[in-house]
Write an enzyme that holds these catalytic residues in place. Structure first.
Site, PDB file in Angstrom:
ATOM      1  N   CYS A 351     -13.804  10.094   8.924  1.00  0.00           N
ATOM      2  CA  CYS A 351     -13.860   9.209  10.132  1.00  0.00           C
ATOM      3  C   CYS A 351     -12.622   8.019  10.080  1.00  0.00           C
ATOM      4  CB  CYS A 351     -15.173   8.449  10.474  1.00  0.00           C
ATOM      5  SG  CYS A 351     -16.259   9.552  10.923  1.00  0.00           S
ATOM      6  N   GLU A 353     -12.517   5.200   7.906  1.00  0.00           N
ATOM      7  CA  GLU A 353     -12.788   3.667   7.920  1.00  0.00           C
ATOM      8  C   GLU A 353     -12.657   3.352   6.250  1.00  0.00           C
ATOM      9  OE1 GLU A 353     -17.060   5.511   7.568  1.00  0.00           O
ATOM     10  OE2 GLU A 353     -15.115   5.827   8.735  1.00  0.00           O
TER      11      GLU A 353
END
Length: 655
Positions: A351, A353
């Site tokens: 994702c 992050e």
């Protein structure tokens, strides 16, 4: 009792509540006890402050803080394995190093990112011979019909026979044996799946039900096809798309295993000769659906783009075309991600992050700002508790010694945030104006300082290095559904919308949803998967004044990017996972405005992605305007009314 989000209890029961010995499922109180007790047991009792256990349990029980989903699922379980959400797969010395690591971590339920740039692949060994693949199985295996077409005569060259043990390690071992054979000259390879438990059998360790040997057979067959195509070429080395095809075969096998949902990230450098092939590899939604893709850019790229370098300009336009048509690829800024790092972080988790070194895992937890509103000191205390929780989690066992080494060296953690839009609204601030709010800016900076100091102080007490990075913003996914809060720092998608959720086709919940009248259809991308549609209203509509609420299509893309940059610069020393929703059809003027905003912001971001509304079939969300929603409510069929009964705020369960 906790205050559940509209479907928070259903998400918990379906995703995180473990089976108890008596056959029942955990209550949230029991999960809270298990998770906290399991976490504090990772270090000696002398390293736990008086009252810390009680404070953690109180905060967790009220959803004021929430560890990552992996902690909710397995913390406190015997062995405490699989505590890390995601990983980066390196490449290693042998072909099997990368692909078997990926397979193993996906089988545990984790996500895996990797960089497929040419400079990583050129040192891999060549495929020195073709593999003649065959399947063997006892005739009484209940699933034989699923892969009978793969049975055949023994390989003409005889060769190796691998009897697959009925374990995760056995499945990974089968792939390892195939890849070693291809590297060593090829030959016959027979895989015997007689001992693999049949489809529907209970998996007592990880949970869920078995997929049977069929997905493993198809994965090995697909891997052999890729290997044999490479073996026929003159240089016999894997290209980026060859390697991605192998990982896609692996991920497809894992997805077919019912409870595991594969998550991957594939990254490739902008200057590679075949970068355009990579950028376009997902133009057909049926291709490479198991991975997100991002183009790696860096300071050289931005300088080249400014100088109108042909390669940089072509890549820029190609990425824009892709992201505005189907949401792929995104951008990953390795120069920005490398600030403050000691090693190579040219890849992130799926994702985006957390930037990671080879073999490194990420360790995530979140503070629910919606639970604190204007209570700044309360939020600080939750951040301290979560920082300590995650530092302890870095002591969890890992199987791979390469991962243990980088984990011990970096002790990387990610104290994240969710419920951001509600937090801004509690301060009387619209989402689009938050990045200009001095009070909120000071609060974010205070959150970051507190997390970093608490983590460093606790690490010193434990005698380990301070975490190299401490703060992040993850999408939060199903975790945010428990309290019904907004995900990460994203604004709400819509006040009213259709939400599509994927289930294993044999999940009993699918029968329940069909009986309730909800629309259920086969997934277009994944075998043995069903898609359930809900009609939803976001609960934020009922909690705050209408004039303050903004949904994402009401916010200028420049403000969305400014918000991400603001949080990146004032809070997250790791990265901010952020996906901008944009119109499915954008005017020429709209595209120019978007391009200018992205070009200004991107050098300061570590990565960003775009998702055009309904850009692909069976998209997770489909926005409804108020008139359409009211009409559907007024003339509801049983399908719509039942969905509204159970999903009034859109907090739908995500596996």
């Amino acid at each position: 009792m906790p205050t559940w989000g509209p479907l928070g209890r259903d998400v918990f029961d379906r995703t995180y509540a473990r089976r108890r010995p008596d056959g029942g499922r955990e209550t949230w109180e029991q999960t809270t006890e298990r998770v906290v007790d399991g976490n504090v047991a990772l270090v000696g009792p002398e390293f736990i402050k008086p009252g810390e256990v009680e404070a953690l349990k109180a905060h967790l029980s009220e959803f004021a803080l929430l560890p990552g989903g992996r902690h909710l699922w397995v913390s406190g379980v015997e062995g405490r394995q699989f505590l890390f959400n995601c990983h980066r797969a390196g490449w290693g010395e042998y072909l099997a190093d990368h692909f078997c690591f990926t397979f193993n971590e996906l089988m545990k339920g984790g996500g895996v990112g990797a960089n497929y740039s040419t400079d990583y692949l050129r040192d891999l060994p060549a495929v020195s011979g073709q593999v003649e693949f065959r399947v063997s199985c006892l005739p009484d295996h209940p699933d034989l019909h699923e892969f009978a077409h793969r049975l055949g005569s023994p390989p003409s060259r005889g060769g190796a026979v691998f009897e697959v043990p009925d374990t995760r390690e056995g499945w990974v071992g089968a792939l390892e044996a195939l890849l070693h054979l291809a590297e060593a000259g090829g030959g016959g390879f027979t895989v015997d799946v007689s001992n693999v438990r049949p489809r529907g059998s209970i998996i007592r360790g990880f949970g869920g039900t078995a997929s049977g040997p069929g997905p493993l057979v198809e994965m090995l067959h697909g891997a052999a096809q890729v290997i044999n195509e490479v073996a026929c070429r003159q240089d016999r080395h894997l290209t980026s798309l060859d390697a991605m095809a192998l990982d896609h075969a692996v991920a497809s096998c894992v997805v077919a295993g019912n409870v595991r949902r594969s998550a991957r990230m594939s990254i490739k450098h902008w200057a590679d000769e075949d970068i355009l092939d990579f950028i376009r590899c997902k133009a057909d939604p049926a291709d490479h659906w198991s991975t997100n893709i991002s183009v790696e850019v860096d300071d050289d790229f931005f300088n080249a783009l400014e100088a109108n370098d042909p390669q940089a300009c072509i890549v820029w336009e190609a990425v824009l075309d892709g992201m505005l048509s189907n949401g792929e690829p995104g951008f990953y800024n390795s120069s920005a991600a490398s600030v403050g790092e000691r090693g190579d972080v040219r890849s992130s988790n799926p994702c985006g992050e957390i930037a990671l070194e080879d073999w490194e895992p990420c360790c995530l937890g979140h503070v629910n700002l919606a639970a604190f509103g204007t209570n700044y000191e309360g939020a600080l205390e939750a951040i301290r508790l979560m920082a300590r929780f995650l530092v302890r989690a870095t002591f969890a066992p890992v199987e791979d010694p390469r991962q243990r080494a980088v984990l011990d060296r970096n002790r990387r953690i990610g104290v994240g945030l969710l419920g951001f839009q509600e937090w801004a609204l509690d301060h009387g601030t619209r989402y689009s104006e938050a990045h200009e709010d001095e009070l909120l800016t000071a609060a974010l900076q205070g959150f970051r300082r507190t997390a970093q100091k608490e983590a460093a102080d606790y690490a010193a007490e434990l005698g380990i290095p301070a975490p190299i990075k401490t703060t992040t913003v993850a999408p939060t996914g199903s975790v945010s559904k428990l309290p019904g809060a907004s995900e990460g720092i994203h604004p709400i998608y819509a006040r009213h919308f259709i939400r599509r959720v994927r289930f294993a086709a044999d999940d009993p919940a699918v029968i329940h949803h069909r009986d309730q009248g909800r629309h259920v259809e086969p997934c277009q991308y994944t075998a043995n998967t069903a898609v359930v549609s809900y009609v939803c209203r976001d609960s934020i509509v009922d909690q705050y004044p209408e004039h303050l609420i903004e949904q994402v299509d009401e916010i200028d893309p420049a403000d969305l990017l400014a918000t991400q940059r603001w949080v990146q610069e004032n809070y997250a020393d790791n990265a901010v996972s952020y996906t901008m929703n944009v119109p499915a059809v954008m005017s020429a003027a709209g595209r120019q405005s978007f391009e200018r905003a992205l070009r200004r912001a991107l050098p300061f971001l570590k990565g960003t992605t775009v998702f055009p509304d309904s850009s692909r079939p069976q998209a997770p969300y489909e926005r409804l305007d108020r008139n359409t929603f009211d009409l559907m409510e007024a003339t509801a069929t049983s399908e719509v009314s039942q969905a509204l009964d159970q999903c009034s705020a859109g907090a739908c369960p995500v596996r």
